[in-house]
Design a protein around this motif. Structure first.
Motif, short mmCIF file in Angstrom:
data_model
loop_
_atom_site.label_atom_id
_atom_site.label_comp_id
_atom_site.label_asym_id
_atom_site.label_seq_id
_atom_site.Cartn_x
_atom_site.Cartn_y
_atom_site.Cartn_z
N MET A 1 1.07 -1.13 -0.49
CA MET A 1 -0.16 0.17 0.02
C MET A 1 0.54 1.01 0.16
O MET A 1 1.50 1.35 0.73
N ARG A 2 0.31 2.20 -0.61
CA ARG A 2 1.02 3.21 -0.94
C ARG A 2 0.68 5.10 -0.42
O ARG A 2 -1.18 4.64 -0.54
N ILE A 3 0.20 5.71 0.47
CA ILE A 3 -0.04 6.66 0.76
C ILE A 3 0.99 8.00 0.33
O ILE A 3 1.87 8.17 0.80
N THR A 4 -0.03 9.16 0.62
CA THR A 4 0.92 10.81 0.27
C THR A 4 0.93 11.18 1.57
O THR A 4 0.05 10.68 2.77
N LEU A 5 1.97 12.03 1.10
CA LEU A 5 1.72 12.96 2.92
C LEU A 5 0.45 13.63 2.99
O LEU A 5 0.32 13.81 4.68
N LYS A 6 -0.37 13.50 1.89
CA LYS A 6 -1.30 14.85 2.49
C LYS A 6 -2.53 14.06 3.21
O LYS A 6 -3.33 14.37 4.58
N GLN A 7 -2.53 12.13 2.89
CA GLN A 7 -3.00 11.76 3.45
C GLN A 7 -2.70 11.14 5.04
O GLN A 7 -3.69 11.19 5.70
N ILE A 8 -1.34 11.16 5.29
CA ILE A 8 -1.30 10.43 6.53
C ILE A 8 -1.18 11.38 7.43
O ILE A 8 -1.87 11.03 8.42
N LYS A 9 -1.32 13.19 6.80
CA LYS A 9 -1.56 13.74 7.85
C LYS A 9 -3.17 14.16 8.83
O LYS A 9 -3.15 14.90 9.20
N SER A 10 -4.02 13.23 7.36
CA SER A 10 -5.05 13.66 8.13
C SER A 10 -5.48 12.41 8.57
O SER A 10 -6.88 12.30 9.25
N LEU A 11 -4.72 11.41 8.68
CA LEU A 11 -5.34 10.25 9.57
C LEU A 11 -4.83 9.90 11.21
O LEU A 11 -4.09 11.25 12.06
N PRO A 12 -5.88 9.61 11.83
CA PRO A 12 -6.45 9.84 13.66
C PRO A 12 -5.51 8.78 14.03
O PRO A 12 -4.71 7.93 13.16
N VAL A 13 -5.07 9.34 15.31
CA VAL A 13 -3.64 8.27 15.39
C VAL A 13 -4.04 8.28 16.77
O VAL A 13 -4.79 8.31 18.22
N GLU A 14 -4.01 6.54 17.50
CA GLU A 14 -4.46 6.15 18.52
C GLU A 14 -3.97 5.30 18.93
O GLU A 14 -3.39 4.65 17.91
N THR A 15 -4.10 4.58 20.15
CA THR A 15 -3.05 3.58 21.27
C THR A 15 -3.39 2.47 20.74
O THR A 15 -4.83 2.20 19.92
N ALA A 16 -3.28 1.19 20.80
CA ALA A 16 -3.87 0.06 20.64
C ALA A 16 -5.27 -0.46 21.95
O ALA A 16 -5.87 -1.17 21.34
N SER A 17 -5.23 0.10 22.44
CA SER A 17 -5.94 0.10 23.59
C SER A 17 -7.36 1.10 23.34
O SER A 17 -8.37 1.28 23.44
N GLY A 18 -7.40 1.98 21.82
CA GLY A 18 -8.53 3.02 21.15
C GLY A 18 -7.85 4.33 22.32
O GLY A 18 -9.35 4.97 21.70
N THR A 19 -7.00 4.87 22.95
CA THR A 19 -7.26 5.85 23.23
C THR A 19 -6.30 6.53 21.86
O THR A 19 -5.45 6.42 22.09
N ALA A 20 -7.17 7.85 21.86
CA ALA A 20 -7.46 8.55 20.63
C ALA A 20 -6.31 9.58 21.44
O ALA A 20 -5.84 10.78 22.50
N LEU A 21 -4.78 9.91 20.38
CA LEU A 21 -3.61 10.92 20.56
C LEU A 21 -4.14 11.94 19.66
O LEU A 21 -3.65 13.45 20.32
#
Length: 98
Positions: A1-21
Motif C-alpha cells: 500500500m502507498r500513501i501520500t503525505l497529505k493522506q498521512i497528515k489527515s489520519l487519526p492516531v490511536e493506541t492499541a487500547s483505543g485511546t485517541a492521541l
C-alpha cells in the motif's frame, strides 16, 4: 500500500487500547534511508493540546483509516504542545564528495 503525505497528515492516531492521541502533524525522515523515523502527533485543543513524538518502532499498523501505536507511546512521548515537541536533529556523518 502507498500513501501520500497529505493522506498521512489527515489520519487519526490511536493506541492499541483505543485511546485517541490526535492527528499526524509532521514527520521526521532519515535522509540516508528515506524511512520515516518518527511521527509528530498533535491532539486537539479540546483535549489539552498535547504533542507526541512516536518512533517508528511504536507504530503497530498504518491503514487508510488510522495509525495504531503501542500504548506506551502515549505515556513515554507526551509533551505540552509548544513548538516542535522536542524534536532534536540527529548528527549526520559528513562524507567527502568525489
Amino acid at each position: 500500500m502507498r500513501i501520500t503525505l497529505k493522506q498521512i497528515k489527515s489520519l487519526p492516531v490511536e493506541t492499541a487500547s483505543g485511546t485517541a492521541l490526535g492527528h499526524v502533524h509532521d514527520l521526521v525522515i532519515d535522509i540516508d534511508t528515506h524511512f520515516i523515523v518518527q511521527y509528530e502527533v498533535h491532539s486537539s485543543l479540546l483535549s489539552g493540546h498535547r504533542s507526541y513524538l512516536i518512533n517508528r518502532e511504536q507504530v503497530l499498523s498504518v491503514t487508510k483509516e488510522k495509525i495504531v501505536v503501542a500504548d506506551t507511546a502515549a505515556t513515554e512521548n507526551a509533551k505540552p504542545a509548544s513548538g516542535k515537541a522536542g524534536i532534536q536533529p540527529e548528527p549526520i556523518a559528513m562524507r567527502k564528495s568525489h
